[in-house]
Design a protein around this motif. Structure first.
Motif, PDB file in Angstrom:
ATOM      1  N   VAL A  53       5.277  13.070  36.080  1.00 12.09           N
ATOM      2  CA  VAL A  53       5.885  12.064  35.213  1.00 12.09           C
ATOM      3  C   VAL A  53       5.060  10.787  35.215  1.00 12.09           C
ATOM      4  CG1 VAL A  53       7.925  10.629  34.870  1.00 12.09           C
ATOM      5  CG2 VAL A  53       8.185  13.049  35.449  1.00 12.09           C
ATOM      6  N   ALA A  54       4.582  10.385  36.393  1.00 14.65           N
ATOM      7  CA  ALA A  54       3.748   9.189  36.467  1.00 14.65           C
ATOM      8  C   ALA A  54       2.423   9.397  35.742  1.00 14.65           C
ATOM      9  CB  ALA A  54       3.513   8.817  37.927  1.00 14.65           C
ATOM     10  N   HIS A  55       1.869  10.618  35.791  1.00 15.70           N
ATOM     11  CA  HIS A  55       0.598  10.915  35.109  1.00 15.70           C
ATOM     12  C   HIS A  55       0.721  10.725  33.603  1.00 15.70           C
ATOM     13  CE1 HIS A  55      -3.255  12.897  34.393  1.00 15.70           C
ATOM     14  NE2 HIS A  55      -2.649  13.616  33.447  1.00 15.70           N
ATOM     15  N   TYR A  56       1.899  11.005  33.045  1.00 19.50           N
ATOM     16  CA  TYR A  56       2.125  10.851  31.609  1.00 19.50           C
ATOM     17  C   TYR A  56       2.894   9.567  31.294  1.00 19.50           C
ATOM     18  CZ  TYR A  56       0.366  15.569  31.019  1.00 19.50           C
ATOM     19  OH  TYR A  56      -0.439  16.685  31.007  1.00 19.50           O
ATOM     20  N   GLN A  57       2.665   8.541  32.093  1.00 12.28           N
ATOM     21  CA  GLN A  57       3.220   7.191  31.866  1.00 12.28           C
ATOM     22  C   GLN A  57       4.751   7.232  31.683  1.00 12.28           C
ATOM     23  OE1 GLN A  57       0.427   8.181  29.831  1.00 12.28           O
ATOM     24  NE2 GLN A  57      -0.900   7.322  31.411  1.00 12.28           N
ATOM     25  N   ASN A  58       5.411   7.989  32.535  1.00 10.09           N
ATOM     26  CA  ASN A  58       6.876   8.066  32.544  1.00 10.09           C
ATOM     27  C   ASN A  58       7.440   8.449  31.178  1.00 10.09           C
ATOM     28  OD1 ASN A  58       7.129   7.280  35.312  1.00 10.09           O
ATOM     29  ND2 ASN A  58       6.730   5.161  34.702  1.00 10.09           N
ATOM     30  N   ASP A  59       6.814   9.434  30.553  1.00  7.76           N
ATOM     31  CA  ASP A  59       7.309   9.915  29.260  1.00  7.76           C
ATOM     32  C   ASP A  59       8.740  10.432  29.420  1.00  7.76           C
ATOM     33  OD1 ASP A  59       6.277  10.896  26.385  1.00  7.76           O
ATOM     34  OD2 ASP A  59       7.594  12.432  27.249  1.00  7.76           O
ATOM     35  N   ALA A  60       9.628  10.009  28.520  1.00  7.59           N
ATOM     36  CA  ALA A  60      11.051  10.341  28.659  1.00  7.59           C
ATOM     37  C   ALA A  60      11.282  11.842  28.542  1.00  7.59           C
ATOM     38  CB  ALA A  60      11.849   9.594  27.597  1.00  7.59           C
ATOM     39  N   ASP A  61      10.594  12.517  27.610  1.00  7.94           N
ATOM     40  CA  ASP A  61      10.796  13.955  27.441  1.00  7.94           C
ATOM     41  C   ASP A  61      10.340  14.713  28.672  1.00  7.94           C
ATOM     42  OD1 ASP A  61      11.799  13.451  24.975  1.00  7.94           O
ATOM     43  OD2 ASP A  61       9.985  14.029  23.865  1.00  7.94           O
ATOM     44  N   VAL A  62       9.184  14.342  29.219  1.00  3.47           N
ATOM     45  CA  VAL A  62       8.667  15.028  30.401  1.00  3.47           C
ATOM     46  C   VAL A  62       9.583  14.782  31.592  1.00  3.47           C
ATOM     47  CG1 VAL A  62       6.710  15.182  31.986  1.00  3.47           C
ATOM     48  CG2 VAL A  62       6.299  14.938  29.538  1.00  3.47           C
ATOM     49  N   SER A  63      10.012  13.555  31.774  1.00  9.38           N
ATOM     50  CA  SER A  63      10.875  13.222  32.904  1.00  9.38           C
ATOM     51  C   SER A  63      12.180  13.999  32.852  1.00  9.38           C
ATOM     52  CB  SER A  63      11.149  11.716  32.922  1.00  9.38           C
ATOM     53  OG  SER A  63      12.033  11.372  33.973  1.00  9.38           O
ATOM     54  N   LEU A  64      12.844  14.015  31.693  1.00  9.86           N
ATOM     55  CA  LEU A  64      14.115  14.721  31.574  1.00  9.86           C
ATOM     56  C   LEU A  64      13.933  16.221  31.734  1.00  9.86           C
ATOM     57  CD1 LEU A  64      17.130  14.801  30.957  1.00  9.86           C
ATOM     58  CD2 LEU A  64      16.559  14.733  28.508  1.00  9.86           C
ATOM     59  N   ALA A  65      12.926  16.790  31.091  1.00 16.92           N
ATOM     60  CA  ALA A  65      12.731  18.241  31.148  1.00 16.92           C
ATOM     61  C   ALA A  65      12.417  18.712  32.561  1.00 16.92           C
ATOM     62  CB  ALA A  65      11.608  18.648  30.193  1.00 16.92           C
ATOM     63  N   LEU A  66      11.569  18.004  33.282  1.00 15.31           N
ATOM     64  CA  LEU A  66      11.216  18.432  34.633  1.00 15.31           C
ATOM     65  C   LEU A  66      12.375  18.271  35.596  1.00 15.31           C
ATOM     66  CD1 LEU A  66       7.515  17.197  34.967  1.00 15.31           C
ATOM     67  CD2 LEU A  66       8.365  19.470  34.399  1.00 15.31           C
ATOM     68  N   ARG A  67      13.197  17.227  35.424  1.00 16.43           N
ATOM     69  CA  ARG A  67      14.366  17.069  36.299  1.00 16.43           C
ATOM     70  C   ARG A  67      15.369  18.190  36.075  1.00 16.43           C
ATOM     71  NH1 ARG A  67      17.375  13.292  35.157  1.00 16.43           N
ATOM     72  NH2 ARG A  67      16.322  12.155  33.461  1.00 16.43           N
ATOM     73  N   LEU A  68      15.589  18.573  34.805  1.00 16.01           N
ATOM     74  CA  LEU A  68      16.476  19.691  34.525  1.00 16.01           C
ATOM     75  C   LEU A  68      15.920  21.003  35.084  1.00 16.01           C
ATOM     76  CD1 LEU A  68      17.521  18.869  30.834  1.00 16.01           C
ATOM     77  CD2 LEU A  68      18.865  18.513  32.925  1.00 16.01           C
ATOM     78  N   ALA A  69      14.591  21.171  34.990  1.00 13.15           N
ATOM     79  CA  ALA A  69      13.990  22.390  35.531  1.00 13.15           C
ATOM     80  C   ALA A  69      14.080  22.441  37.041  1.00 13.15           C
ATOM     81  CB  ALA A  69      12.529  22.471  35.085  1.00 13.15           C
ATOM     82  N   ASP A  70      13.925  21.299  37.727  1.00  9.26           N
ATOM     83  CA  ASP A  70      14.034  21.278  39.183  1.00  9.26           C
ATOM     84  C   ASP A  70      15.433  21.671  39.646  1.00  9.26           C
ATOM     85  OD1 ASP A  70      11.414  20.616  39.428  1.00  9.26           O
ATOM     86  OD2 ASP A  70      11.752  18.471  39.769  1.00  9.26           O
ATOM     87  N   ARG A  71      16.438  21.298  38.881  1.00 17.13           N
ATOM     88  CA  ARG A  71      17.800  21.682  39.250  1.00 17.13           C
ATOM     89  C   ARG A  71      17.943  23.207  39.288  1.00 17.13           C
ATOM     90  NH1 ARG A  71      21.690  17.775  35.548  1.00 17.13           N
ATOM     91  NH2 ARG A  71      20.998  15.748  36.422  1.00 17.13           N
ATOM     92  N   VAL A  72      17.334  23.845  38.320  1.00 17.62           N
ATOM     93  CA  VAL A  72      17.454  25.301  38.263  1.00 17.62           C
ATOM     94  C   VAL A  72      16.565  25.971  39.302  1.00 17.62           C
ATOM     95  CG1 VAL A  72      17.125  27.316  36.770  1.00 17.62           C
ATOM     96  CG2 VAL A  72      18.051  25.208  35.827  1.00 17.62           C
ATOM     97  N   ILE A  73      15.304  25.499  39.430  1.00 11.86           N
ATOM     98  CA  ILE A  73      14.342  26.178  40.311  1.00 11.86           C
ATOM     99  C   ILE A  73      14.687  25.960  41.777  1.00 11.86           C
ATOM    100  CG2 ILE A  73      11.917  26.276  40.982  1.00 11.86           C
ATOM    101  CD1 ILE A  73      11.222  25.472  38.106  1.00 11.86           C
ATOM    102  N   TYR A  74      14.956  24.694  42.153  1.00 11.59           N
ATOM    103  CA  TYR A  74      15.157  24.387  43.567  1.00 11.59           C
ATOM    104  C   TYR A  74      16.634  24.286  43.965  1.00 11.59           C
ATOM    105  CZ  TYR A  74      10.250  23.207  43.041  1.00 11.59           C
ATOM    106  OH  TYR A  74       8.918  23.241  42.763  1.00 11.59           O
ATOM    107  N   GLY A  75      17.508  23.929  42.998  1.00 10.71           N
ATOM    108  CA  GLY A  75      18.925  23.803  43.331  1.00 10.71           C
ATOM    109  C   GLY A  75      19.783  24.949  42.845  1.00 10.71           C
ATOM    110  N   ASN A  76      19.191  25.842  42.024  1.00 10.19           N
ATOM    111  CA  ASN A  76      19.915  26.981  41.484  1.00 10.19           C
ATOM    112  C   ASN A  76      21.194  26.533  40.781  1.00 10.19           C
ATOM    113  OD1 ASN A  76      20.107  29.691  40.923  1.00 10.19           O
ATOM    114  ND2 ASN A  76      21.183  30.203  42.826  1.00 10.19           N
ATOM    115  N   GLN A  77      21.081  25.425  40.017  1.00  8.07           N
ATOM    116  CA  GLN A  77      22.221  24.870  39.305  1.00  8.07           C
ATOM    117  C   GLN A  77      22.057  25.182  37.815  1.00  8.07           C
ATOM    118  OE1 GLN A  77      22.595  20.691  40.205  1.00  8.07           O
ATOM    119  NE2 GLN A  77      22.478  21.016  42.430  1.00  8.07           N
ATOM    120  N   PHE A  78      22.932  26.002  37.274  1.00  7.91           N
ATOM    121  CA  PHE A  78      22.890  26.400  35.879  1.00  7.91           C
ATOM    122  C   PHE A  78      24.059  25.765  35.139  1.00  7.91           C
ATOM    123  CE2 PHE A  78      20.659  29.729  38.117  1.00  7.91           C
ATOM    124  CZ  PHE A  78      19.583  29.995  37.294  1.00  7.91           C
ATOM    125  N   SER A  79      23.835  25.339  33.914  1.00  4.99           N
ATOM    126  CA  SER A  79      24.924  24.849  33.078  1.00  4.99           C
ATOM    127  C   SER A  79      25.674  26.032  32.478  1.00  4.99           C
ATOM    128  CB  SER A  79      24.377  23.939  31.961  1.00  4.99           C
ATOM    129  OG  SER A  79      23.478  24.660  31.145  1.00  4.99           O
TER     130      SER A  79
END
Length: 316
Positions: free
Chosen positions: A245-271
């Motif tokens: 996220v810092a590499h892409y100057q805190n782009d909002a789309d990248v920040s939101l998408a990666l946080r949602l992906a981390d929930r699924v990959i590392y937290g196994n949290q599905f909507s």
């Protein structure tokens, strides 16, 4: 015969003064008769004192009325104080004389003195193949103007000149449009890689939708990072979510998408309705297409990243 070669007498008188034995080189044809154009062997031998340096004729000698074809030299043999040099010359003739003669000079070196010794006279008879005309008259000749077919031959000089001209034109085109051609090739590679990325990315998204496996989502994120690393000539494959996220100057789309992906990959949290995962995949794809469009613009080509696809509807 001696009258035609009276110039030999002074040379023979000089032989004792030069220390040369009074024996002339011997030349003879190995056959008594020859036909026009037929190769004939002429043997040249010379017996002399071992202290003398003897040079036999080479291809530059005067073999008239014969033509030189080749030769073969034999090593010098010395026995009982006498040396023997021997060579065989291969000749052919196109002259029409009934008897043809040949005399070759042999060079003898003795200190500072040089002596040309002529060989003994050798003669060969010409064997005629055409029947003699009656009464000794010239044979009658008939005119024949009929054209004979010949096989076509490749004109190598013209083909080589044409190939050189084509290479020169191609080289001038490459030199003149080198920058444009390089940009065209880079744009072609970019379009090809982008189409491949979209196809693979859609396949990973479909697999995740069917399996609901965090592994498939992680593979999609890895593919996305690898594509952007190649596209922008940078390495983000080993960066964490925060570093990306810092590499892409805190782009909002990248920040939101990666946080949602981390929930699924590392937290196994599905909507419950999969809206969050669909949003994450969509945001990452749109960001990749924006980066692709920016790279094409820098190369001098602007336009939609993927004209075949419709612009996605923003997700609220």
């Amino acid at each position: 015969m001696l009258r035609g070669h009276a110039w030999l007498l002074p040379l023979l008188l000089l032989l004792p003064a030069l220390g040369v034995a009074q024996s002339a080189p011997t030349g003879r044809f190995q056959r008594p008769a020859v036909r026009v154009g037929e190769v004939l062997a002429y043997e040249l031998t010379y017996t002399h004192d071992p202290t003398l340096e003897v040079i036999f004729p080479d291809s530059a000698a005067d073999f008239a009325p014969f033509e030189y074809v080749g030769r073969r030299y034999y090593p010098t043999r010395t026995r009982q104080g006498r040396s023997l040099d021997r060579a065989v010359y291969y000749l052919r003739t196109f002259a029409l004389d009934s008897v043809q003669r040949l005399v070759l000079p042999v060079t003898v070196l003795s200190g500072r003195d040089t002596l040309l010794l002529p060989t003994t006279l050798a003669a060969v008879r010409l064997r005629r193949t055409a029947p003699p005309a009656p009464g000794g008259a010239a044979p009658p000749l008939r005119q024949n103007l009929r054209l004979l077919p010949i096989e076509p031959q490749l004109n190598y000089p013209y083909w080589l000149a044409g190939a050189a001209l084509l290479l020169a034109v191609a080289g001038s085109i490459v030199l003149g449009f080198r920058r444009s051609l390089r940009q065209r090739y880079r744009r072609y590679r970019l379009r090809k890689n982008h189409a491949y990325f979209l196809a693979q990315y859609a396949r990973h998204v479909e697999r995740f939708t069917l399996s609901r496996s965090p592994t498939n989502m992680e593979r999609a994120i890895t593919l996305w990072k690898n594509y952007l690393s190649t596209l922008q000539d940078s390495n983000i494959t080993s960066l964490t979510t925060r570093e990306t996220v810092a590499h892409y100057q805190n782009d909002a789309d990248v920040s939101l998408a990666l946080r949602l992906a981390d929930r699924v990959i590392y937290g196994n949290q599905f909507s419950e309705d999969d809206t969050e995962t669909d949003l994450a995949f969509e945001l990452l794809r749109r960001f990749a297409e924006r980066q692709y469009t920016q790279v094409l613009t820098r190369l001098g080509e602007s336009g939609p990243a993927n004209p075949a696809r419709r612009s996605p509807t923003p997700v609220a």
